[in-house]
Design a protein around this motif. Structure first.
Motif, short mmCIF file in Angstrom:
data_model
loop_
_atom_site.label_atom_id
_atom_site.label_comp_id
_atom_site.label_asym_id
_atom_site.label_seq_id
_atom_site.Cartn_x
_atom_site.Cartn_y
_atom_site.Cartn_z
N TYR A 59 0.83 -1.20 0.00
CA TYR A 59 0.00 0.00 0.00
C TYR A 59 0.87 1.26 0.00
O TYR A 59 1.85 1.36 0.74
CB TYR A 59 -0.90 0.02 1.25
CG TYR A 59 -1.48 1.38 1.54
CD1 TYR A 59 -2.69 1.77 0.96
CD2 TYR A 59 -0.84 2.27 2.38
CE1 TYR A 59 -3.22 3.03 1.21
CE2 TYR A 59 -1.37 3.53 2.63
CZ TYR A 59 -2.55 3.90 2.04
OH TYR A 59 -3.08 5.14 2.29
N PRO A 61 0.26 5.76 -0.15
CA PRO A 61 -0.82 6.74 0.07
C PRO A 61 -1.03 7.67 -1.11
O PRO A 61 -0.19 7.84 -1.98
CB PRO A 61 -0.31 7.53 1.28
CG PRO A 61 1.18 7.50 1.13
CD PRO A 61 1.50 6.15 0.55
N MET A 119 -8.82 4.45 3.30
CA MET A 119 -7.74 3.48 3.37
C MET A 119 -8.12 2.28 4.23
O MET A 119 -7.70 1.17 3.95
CB MET A 119 -6.45 4.12 3.89
CG MET A 119 -6.49 4.58 5.33
SD MET A 119 -5.04 5.54 5.78
CE MET A 119 -3.74 4.38 5.52
N ILE A 164 -4.73 -0.65 7.36
CA ILE A 164 -5.44 -1.29 6.25
C ILE A 164 -5.71 -2.76 6.49
O ILE A 164 -6.61 -3.34 5.87
CB ILE A 164 -4.68 -1.12 4.93
CG1 ILE A 164 -3.31 -1.80 4.98
CG2 ILE A 164 -4.55 0.35 4.56
CD1 ILE A 164 -2.58 -1.82 3.65
N GLY A 313 -3.05 7.64 4.65
CA GLY A 313 -3.70 8.39 3.60
C GLY A 313 -3.88 9.87 3.83
O GLY A 313 -4.08 10.60 2.88
N GLU A 406 -5.30 4.25 -1.91
CA GLU A 406 -6.64 4.27 -1.33
C GLU A 406 -7.56 5.28 -2.00
O GLU A 406 -8.74 5.34 -1.68
CB GLU A 406 -6.56 4.56 0.18
CG GLU A 406 -6.55 6.03 0.59
CD GLU A 406 -5.23 6.72 0.30
OE1 GLU A 406 -5.13 7.92 0.57
OE2 GLU A 406 -4.30 6.08 -0.20
#
Length: 477
Positions: A59, A61, A119, A164, A313, A406
């Motif tokens: 992941y 952001p 997120m 997450i 995020g 996200e």
């Protein structure tokens, strides 16, 4: 060749037969060891699996700058190794190991409007997920074995409600915070391979096993050169990589089965105090150290599912400031290629001052700005680093990396027009080297494919059957 054979030369056929005999003899010597391959690696090493053996959910952001990320090529096979776009540029040499998914709908749940709400729904498919439900990484891990999910982070902050990854039977507002300290994570993983920790261990050195594996490995090159077509050689390469991992597992924390605990610690991942310029510089090194930990855990058979959360995020500048040198250089490259910040940035003085002041949270709200473009390119350089590390360990062919953010179209917090990249392979079952257009690219526009379908596909390629939540349906790749 018959004439030469009379004088002691060896024909190609005889060389092939000799290579096969030598290979089979060494294989027989190690036969007592081969049944251990599955338990040690958590996979069927000596048979074509047709599925991925491990997955990393990666992941980052703030989404992407669409017009600096979307591939210049249209949907279909990737035609060459040139840069697909500025944002995807670091992945050019990995073009045949990628599936680029543009305009994908990010299924984050109804009512999401702020980054942290978005997120926390990205891996659950619903930002209001219940206590008894789990995120897709945990759902996959539940069916693969008892190792669980290796959850690591880099400056994620300390708010449990914005993480997450969510295990089962955990309140959504009390999700565990991933380990943000690479040195501590490495130490814990080292315990796992020393014989007493979770995930098992090798139980000490076994020189005989190592010697057997070395003998077999020594025959692979000659066997492949003498007897195999391309498709067969590719399959043999998978087995050779597995043997390399077994060889190192037979040692005492050597080769792939070692962890570098001598890495920097980051006391600032939950800090509310603005960081100094020298502390900004830590971010890329921390990120690569966490990637190294994940690849090490994969190599040692400690985990088959990992999640790496890079920051969060809402892009708190106290945690990440993208003025570190690597990102700064990418911003200069963007400027040299004619990419400029948008006109609404205002007059803020020279580019150096402007970049430092707007390199963090503001970038996600100015999708045309140079800092955001540079951030996206840097994160994809981290993906390239991840693929290289996996290849170095012989893991890339049967690993999937799922890279995602996200938010969707860059400037809005909606889920349309998301950017997702699959990388690696799936034991030969997944066709890589493709670009797939998953929607019309307009916020709240026409939906074709979303992360509900994609993550269902990922589970299927990991050999996971029906998932408890019906929305993980599949059908994208």
């Amino acid at each position: 060749m018959k004439f030469l054979n009379r004088f002691g030369f060896t024909s190609a056929r005889e060389s092939t037969s000799r290579s096969r005999r030598k290979f089979l003899r060494n294989l027989a010597q190690a036969g007592m060891l081969l049944p251990l391959a599955g338990p040690l690696l958590g996979q069927k090493v000596f048979a074509a699996t047709g599925s991925a053996q491990r997955v990393l959910f990666l992941y980052y952001p703030n989404g992407v700058v669409p017009y600096n990320w979307v591939p210049q090529q249209g949907p279909g096979s990737i035609s060459g190794s040139q840069e697909l776009s500025f944002g995807l540029g670091p992945l050019s040499s990995w073009h045949n190991r990628l599936i680029v998914l543009q305009n994908m709908t990010l299924d984050i749940g109804a009512g999401a409007g702020a980054h942290y709400n978005d997120m926390r729904g990205i891996l659950t498919g619903n930002n209001a997920i219940g206590y008894e439900s789990a995120s897709i990484d945990h759902l996959i891990a539940e069916q693969l074995g008892n190792e669980g999910v290796l959850s690591l982070g880099v400056r994620t902050g300390n708010r449990s409600d914005i993480m997450i990854s969510k295990p089962r039977n955990v309140d959504s507002a009390a999700r565990p915070i991933p380990n943000n300290d690479p040195a501590d994570a490495a130490q814990k993983l080292s315990v796992g391979i020393s014989g007493g920790g979770a995930g098992g261990g090798t139980g000490g050195s076994d020189p005989d096993r190592q010697a057997y594996y070395e003998a077999i490995l020594n025959d692979f090159d000659s066997l492949a050169d003498a007897t195999l077509e391309n498709a067969q050689r590719d399959k043999l390469t998978l087995h050779e990589n597995a043997l390399k991992r077994l060889r190192d597992l037979a040692g005492n924390q050597v080769g792939e089965c070692s962890f570098n605990t001598n890495v920097m610690r980051d006391p600032h991942y939950a800090s509310s105090t603005p960081l100094s310029p020298s502390e900004w510089q830590m971010f890329p090194h921390l990120a690569r150290a966490q990637v190294d930990n994940i690849v090490g855990a994969f190599s040692c058979g400690l985990n088959r599912v990992a999640t790496l959360q890079l920051s969060k995020g809402d892009e708190n500048g106290n945690l990440v400031n993208y003025s570190y040198d690597e990102c700064w250089q990418m911003a200069q490259t963007a400027i040299s290629q004619g990419i400029q910040h948008s006109s609404d940035s205002g007059t803020v003085g020279p580019i150096t001052r402007w970049y430092n002041e707007f390199a963090s949270h503001s970038a996600s709200h100015r999708p045309g700005d140079v800092p955001h473009t540079a951030q996206v390119r840097w994160y994809h350089s981290l993906l390239a680093y991840t693929l290289q590390q996996l290849e170095n360990k012989g893991l890339l062919d049967d690993t999937l990396v799922v890279m995602f953010s996200e938010v969707g179209d860059g400037s809005k917090h909606g889920g349309a027009a998301g950017a997702v990249t699959l990388a690696g392979g799936a034991g030969g079952a997944l066709q890589m080297g493709r670009i797939i257009n998953c929607g019309d690219g307009i916020n709240n526009g026409q939906r074709i494919y979303g992360t509900h379908q994609l993550f269902g596909d990922v589970a299927r390629y990991l050999g996971v059957g029906a998932l408890p939540e019906a929305h993980w349906s599949g059908g994208v790749v």
